[in-house]
Design a protein around this motif. Sequence first.
Motif, PDB file in Angstrom:
ATOM      1  N   ALA A  40       0.382   4.485   5.230  1.00 17.85           N
ATOM      2  CA  ALA A  40       1.618   4.042   5.874  1.00 17.85           C
ATOM      3  C   ALA A  40       1.802   2.531   5.858  1.00 17.85           C
ATOM      4  O   ALA A  40       2.913   2.048   6.039  1.00 17.85           O
ATOM      5  CB  ALA A  40       1.663   4.543   7.318  1.00 17.85           C
ATOM      6  N   SER A  41       0.736   1.778   5.663  1.00 16.22           N
ATOM      7  CA  SER A  41       0.888   0.318   5.697  1.00 16.22           C
ATOM      8  C   SER A  41      -0.348  -0.327   5.072  1.00 16.22           C
ATOM      9  O   SER A  41      -1.370   0.324   4.862  1.00 16.22           O
ATOM     10  CB  SER A  41       1.053  -0.180   7.126  1.00 16.22           C
ATOM     11  N   ASN A  42      -0.246  -1.626   4.802  1.00 12.44           N
ATOM     12  CA  ASN A  42      -1.401  -2.353   4.262  1.00 12.44           C
ATOM     13  C   ASN A  42      -2.577  -2.323   5.230  1.00 12.44           C
ATOM     14  O   ASN A  42      -3.737  -2.164   4.833  1.00 12.44           O
ATOM     15  CB  ASN A  42      -1.027  -3.812   3.981  1.00 12.44           C
ATOM     16  N   ARG A  95      15.483   8.480   8.812  1.00 17.84           N
ATOM     17  CA  ARG A  95      14.855   9.219   7.710  1.00 17.84           C
ATOM     18  C   ARG A  95      13.670   8.431   7.147  1.00 17.84           C
ATOM     19  O   ARG A  95      12.602   8.995   6.894  1.00 17.84           O
ATOM     20  CB  ARG A  95      15.901   9.470   6.617  1.00 17.84           C
ATOM     21  N   ARG A  96      13.867   7.137   6.978  1.00 16.39           N
ATOM     22  CA  ARG A  96      12.787   6.333   6.385  1.00 16.39           C
ATOM     23  C   ARG A  96      11.572   6.244   7.305  1.00 16.39           C
ATOM     24  O   ARG A  96      10.440   6.231   6.824  1.00 16.39           O
ATOM     25  CB  ARG A  96      13.326   4.939   6.006  1.00 16.39           C
ATOM     26  N   TRP A  97      11.803   6.187   8.606  1.00 14.55           N
ATOM     27  CA  TRP A  97      10.648   6.197   9.518  1.00 14.55           C
ATOM     28  C   TRP A  97       9.944   7.551   9.472  1.00 14.55           C
ATOM     29  O   TRP A  97       8.716   7.633   9.513  1.00 14.55           O
ATOM     30  CB  TRP A  97      11.074   5.860  10.944  1.00 14.55           C
ATOM     31  N   LEU A  98      10.713   8.625   9.375  1.00 16.03           N
ATOM     32  CA  LEU A  98      10.095   9.960   9.340  1.00 16.03           C
ATOM     33  C   LEU A  98       9.387  10.210   7.998  1.00 16.03           C
ATOM     34  O   LEU A  98       8.479  11.042   7.919  1.00 16.03           O
ATOM     35  CB  LEU A  98      11.147  11.042   9.597  1.00 16.03           C
ATOM     36  N   HIS A  99       9.803   9.495   6.953  1.00 11.24           N
ATOM     37  CA  HIS A  99       9.079   9.560   5.685  1.00 11.24           C
ATOM     38  C   HIS A  99       7.799   8.727   5.712  1.00 11.24           C
ATOM     39  O   HIS A  99       7.020   8.751   4.762  1.00 11.24           O
ATOM     40  CB  HIS A  99       9.961   9.048   4.534  1.00 11.24           C
ATOM     41  N   MET A 100       7.661   7.958   6.804  1.00  8.17           N
ATOM     42  CA  MET A 100       6.557   7.002   6.905  1.00  8.17           C
ATOM     43  C   MET A 100       5.428   7.510   7.778  1.00  8.17           C
ATOM     44  O   MET A 100       4.263   7.440   7.412  1.00  8.17           O
ATOM     45  CB  MET A 100       7.133   5.723   7.537  1.00  8.17           C
ATOM     46  N   LEU A 101       5.807   7.997   8.965  1.00  9.28           N
ATOM     47  CA  LEU A 101       4.816   8.267  10.010  1.00  9.28           C
ATOM     48  C   LEU A 101       4.962   9.690  10.544  1.00  9.28           C
ATOM     49  O   LEU A 101       6.079  10.172  10.728  1.00  9.28           O
ATOM     50  CB  LEU A 101       5.023   7.284  11.176  1.00  9.28           C
ATOM     51  N   PRO A 102       3.838  10.338  10.841  1.00  9.47           N
ATOM     52  CA  PRO A 102       3.914  11.675  11.448  1.00  9.47           C
ATOM     53  C   PRO A 102       4.379  11.570  12.906  1.00  9.47           C
ATOM     54  O   PRO A 102       3.986  10.645  13.622  1.00  9.47           O
ATOM     55  CB  PRO A 102       2.474  12.189  11.366  1.00  9.47           C
ATOM     56  N   VAL A 103       5.206  12.508  13.312  1.00  8.06           N
ATOM     57  CA  VAL A 103       5.768  12.475  14.670  1.00  8.06           C
ATOM     58  C   VAL A 103       4.667  12.609  15.721  1.00  8.06           C
ATOM     59  O   VAL A 103       4.773  12.063  16.821  1.00  8.06           O
ATOM     60  CB  VAL A 103       6.818  13.603  14.816  1.00  8.06           C
ATOM     61  N   ASP A 104       3.589  13.319  15.381  1.00 15.00           N
ATOM     62  CA  ASP A 104       2.510  13.533  16.354  1.00 15.00           C
ATOM     63  C   ASP A 104       1.320  12.608  16.104  1.00 15.00           C
ATOM     64  O   ASP A 104       0.212  12.873  16.542  1.00 15.00           O
ATOM     65  CB  ASP A 104       2.063  14.995  16.309  1.00 15.00           C
ATOM     66  N   PRO A 163       4.972   8.269   2.216  1.00 15.51           N
ATOM     67  CA  PRO A 163       3.759   7.863   2.944  1.00 15.51           C
ATOM     68  C   PRO A 163       3.315   8.858   4.011  1.00 15.51           C
ATOM     69  O   PRO A 163       2.105   9.018   4.225  1.00 15.51           O
ATOM     70  CB  PRO A 163       4.170   6.522   3.568  1.00 15.51           C
ATOM     71  N   VAL A 164       4.249   9.528   4.661  1.00 20.37           N
ATOM     72  CA  VAL A 164       3.844  10.486   5.691  1.00 20.37           C
ATOM     73  C   VAL A 164       2.972  11.590   5.090  1.00 20.37           C
ATOM     74  O   VAL A 164       2.171  12.211   5.798  1.00 20.37           O
ATOM     75  CB  VAL A 164       5.086  11.068   6.411  1.00 20.37           C
ATOM     76  N   ALA A 197       0.818  -1.222   0.000  1.00 16.70           N
ATOM     77  CA  ALA A 197       0.000   0.000   0.000  1.00 16.70           C
ATOM     78  C   ALA A 197       0.852   1.272   0.000  1.00 16.70           C
ATOM     79  O   ALA A 197       0.671   2.135  -0.871  1.00 16.70           O
ATOM     80  CB  ALA A 197      -0.986  -0.014   1.166  1.00 16.70           C
ATOM     81  N   PRO A 198       1.774   1.438   0.950  1.00 14.88           N
ATOM     82  CA  PRO A 198       2.581   2.664   0.898  1.00 14.88           C
ATOM     83  C   PRO A 198       3.414   2.755  -0.372  1.00 14.88           C
ATOM     84  O   PRO A 198       3.598   3.857  -0.913  1.00 14.88           O
ATOM     85  CB  PRO A 198       3.474   2.560   2.145  1.00 14.88           C
ATOM     86  N   GLY A 199       3.908   1.614  -0.880  1.00 14.19           N
ATOM     87  CA  GLY A 199       4.699   1.628  -2.111  1.00 14.19           C
ATOM     88  C   GLY A 199       3.887   2.121  -3.291  1.00 14.19           C
ATOM     89  O   GLY A 199       4.310   3.008  -4.032  1.00 14.19           O
ATOM     90  N   HIS A 200       2.696   1.573  -3.470  1.00 12.85           N
ATOM     91  CA  HIS A 200       1.851   1.995  -4.594  1.00 12.85           C
ATOM     92  C   HIS A 200       1.392   3.443  -4.444  1.00 12.85           C
ATOM     93  O   HIS A 200       1.232   4.148  -5.434  1.00 12.85           O
ATOM     94  CB  HIS A 200       0.633   1.071  -4.722  1.00 12.85           C
ATOM     95  N   ALA A 201       1.154   3.883  -3.212  1.00  9.73           N
ATOM     96  CA  ALA A 201       0.701   5.267  -3.021  1.00  9.73           C
ATOM     97  C   ALA A 201       1.793   6.267  -3.385  1.00  9.73           C
ATOM     98  O   ALA A 201       1.503   7.414  -3.720  1.00  9.73           O
ATOM     99  CB  ALA A 201       0.243   5.468  -1.578  1.00  9.73           C
ATOM    100  N   SER A 202       3.047   5.832  -3.326  1.00 11.89           N
ATOM    101  CA  SER A 202       4.151   6.739  -3.653  1.00 11.89           C
ATOM    102  C   SER A 202       4.455   6.792  -5.145  1.00 11.89           C
ATOM    103  O   SER A 202       5.067   7.762  -5.609  1.00 11.89           O
ATOM    104  CB  SER A 202       5.431   6.299  -2.914  1.00 11.89           C
ATOM    105  N   THR A 203       4.029   5.754  -5.908  1.00 14.02           N
ATOM    106  CA  THR A 203       4.499   5.656  -7.293  1.00 14.02           C
ATOM    107  C   THR A 203       4.118   6.861  -8.140  1.00 14.02           C
ATOM    108  O   THR A 203       4.944   7.399  -8.868  1.00 14.02           O
ATOM    109  CB  THR A 203       3.945   4.380  -7.980  1.00 14.02           C
ATOM    110  N   MET A 204       2.868   7.267  -8.081  1.00  7.72           N
ATOM    111  CA  MET A 204       2.434   8.345  -8.968  1.00  7.72           C
ATOM    112  C   MET A 204       2.045   9.623  -8.226  1.00  7.72           C
ATOM    113  O   MET A 204       1.530  10.559  -8.832  1.00  7.72           O
ATOM    114  CB  MET A 204       1.286   7.853  -9.857  1.00  7.72           C
TER     115      MET A 204
END
Length: 551
Positions: free
Chosen positions: A123-125, A461-470, A117-118, A105-112
């Motif tokens: 962020a996940s399936n 960096r990859r976690w911060l690209h994934m999930l919001p800190v708050d 994901p953040v 899910a996050p991979g496909h959401a980033s493609t186009m």
Amino acid sequence: MRTRSLGPLRASLSSVLALTLVLPFGTGCRAQAAAPRPSATASRPDAGRAGAAKPTLVLFLTIDQFGSDYFERYGGNFSGGLRRLRDEGALWMRGRHDHAIAETAPGHASTMSGRFPVHTGIASNSQGVNTNEAPLLGSTDVGASPFRFLGTTLFDWMRAVDPATRALSVSRKDRGAILPIGRAKTDVYWYASNGVFTTSTYYREALPAWVSAFNARQLPLLFAGKSWTPLLPDDRYAEPDSNPLEASGRDYVFPHRMALGRDTVFRDIRDTPWMDSLTLAFALEGLRHLELGASAARTDLLAVSLSATDAVGHKYGPDSKEIHDQLLRLDRYLGAFLDSVFALRGASNVLIALTADHGVAPYPELRSPYYRNHDAQRVDARNAWRTAFAAMRAAGVDTAAVENDDGFRVRDAEAFRRAGVDPDAIAGIWVRELRRLNGVLRADLLRDLARADTVHDAIARRWLHMLPVDGPVRAVVTPEPFAYWQGVTYATHGLPHDHDTQVPVLFWGPGIPAGRRAGDARVVDMAPTLAARLGITPLERLDGRVLPLAP
Ligand SMILES: [Zn+2]
């Protein structure tokens, strides 16, 4: 000549694919004559044509669970579409998803979307597209829509410039079809477990006639009772076919025979290479009916997510003879598909992008010849959860207020407020316990990651690209490369390490010089690069940047 009869197709499985893909569409004879031959040495598709015009069709291909190394590993055995794109395209082998949870899910959401994901909200399936609010048409599988997806995608940018632009997105999986397109209500279809291509009420109230007609052909039943055998002679495969780690120790040796019962065929075909041939046949049928790429006056978009590789990879693992054979078959299917698209629309009018949503890691018990996984182990996080739950009970917080989903996720913040407890205090206990485990590389509170050096600390960096800190996830755990969670019985992926995040980034089309590109490219760079190629402007701030297509 239009050939709709499926009678002769029963002769052999390879002819099923070739005929399904090539013959029933458009003017067969002229199309065949015009189809460029896939060849490693073919000249540029636009060679000889002066001044490549704007493409009429953008074809975005995503292969589910296709790590970059697959392009090389079986290279000598590729002769179809994968070989053609690899040899004629601009290819970054060091492409990557620069985010942590390397899942579909996050991979496909980033493609186009050109965004991490953040920023897409996916962020996940488990926090993906499924919802009872959008039931499916003609299937009782769980409903799906882009209700969590935030912002815009390439299709929105194309449509902002030209409202006549059309799009079709197709996949075996709901998330693989939905997320590349974002929130747009257009033609988006995926395969359901009862053997039909479906969509949800988010998109429309009834299936269009061409989809119903395709479903009525019941193509999956062509494979009832058929055996999946290796495509090539045995000496073309390096992999042993005798590993009982595969398929949970059941039916792990060729041939793999499909059952005869209809419902079983509809369900089980999803785990065979034939699923990709069905997906491509459906995509081609849609291209023809929606007249994608047929008008010189506009540019249309066809997104195809091919996920049999993911199914076969999960079941048999990335070291198996089965995954090798799956990719050889996909290579041939894709070759026939591209021939058909080029025959219908002209190769010089088509711009292709190809990537993957994630890679994969081998079974940790297998000392892989392809991956450096010799220290891999399984991690059992249950003790960390037990300790965290005990601390919650002692502080007067119901343990149901948190869940193990993407990390330490707070489900009920109010329960913490009532008890006067800081969720991060409990998450900190969970982090401390996880750090003591063998096989765990690190565990972190999100608020600590926010202060990390994200230039040098790729995991942070990859976690911060994934999930919001708050957000609701307060802490995350990163196992060592190639580690698996205890209890996982299939081959899998999902970690922020290269084996799961490194994917090909490839562009093919008029005026794009062939060859390998050194250096890094990110999947979020693909949408802005396509936009630049089309001369259009993204509608929002992106995480990606435009890649130089010339070497
Ligand atoms: Zn997967």
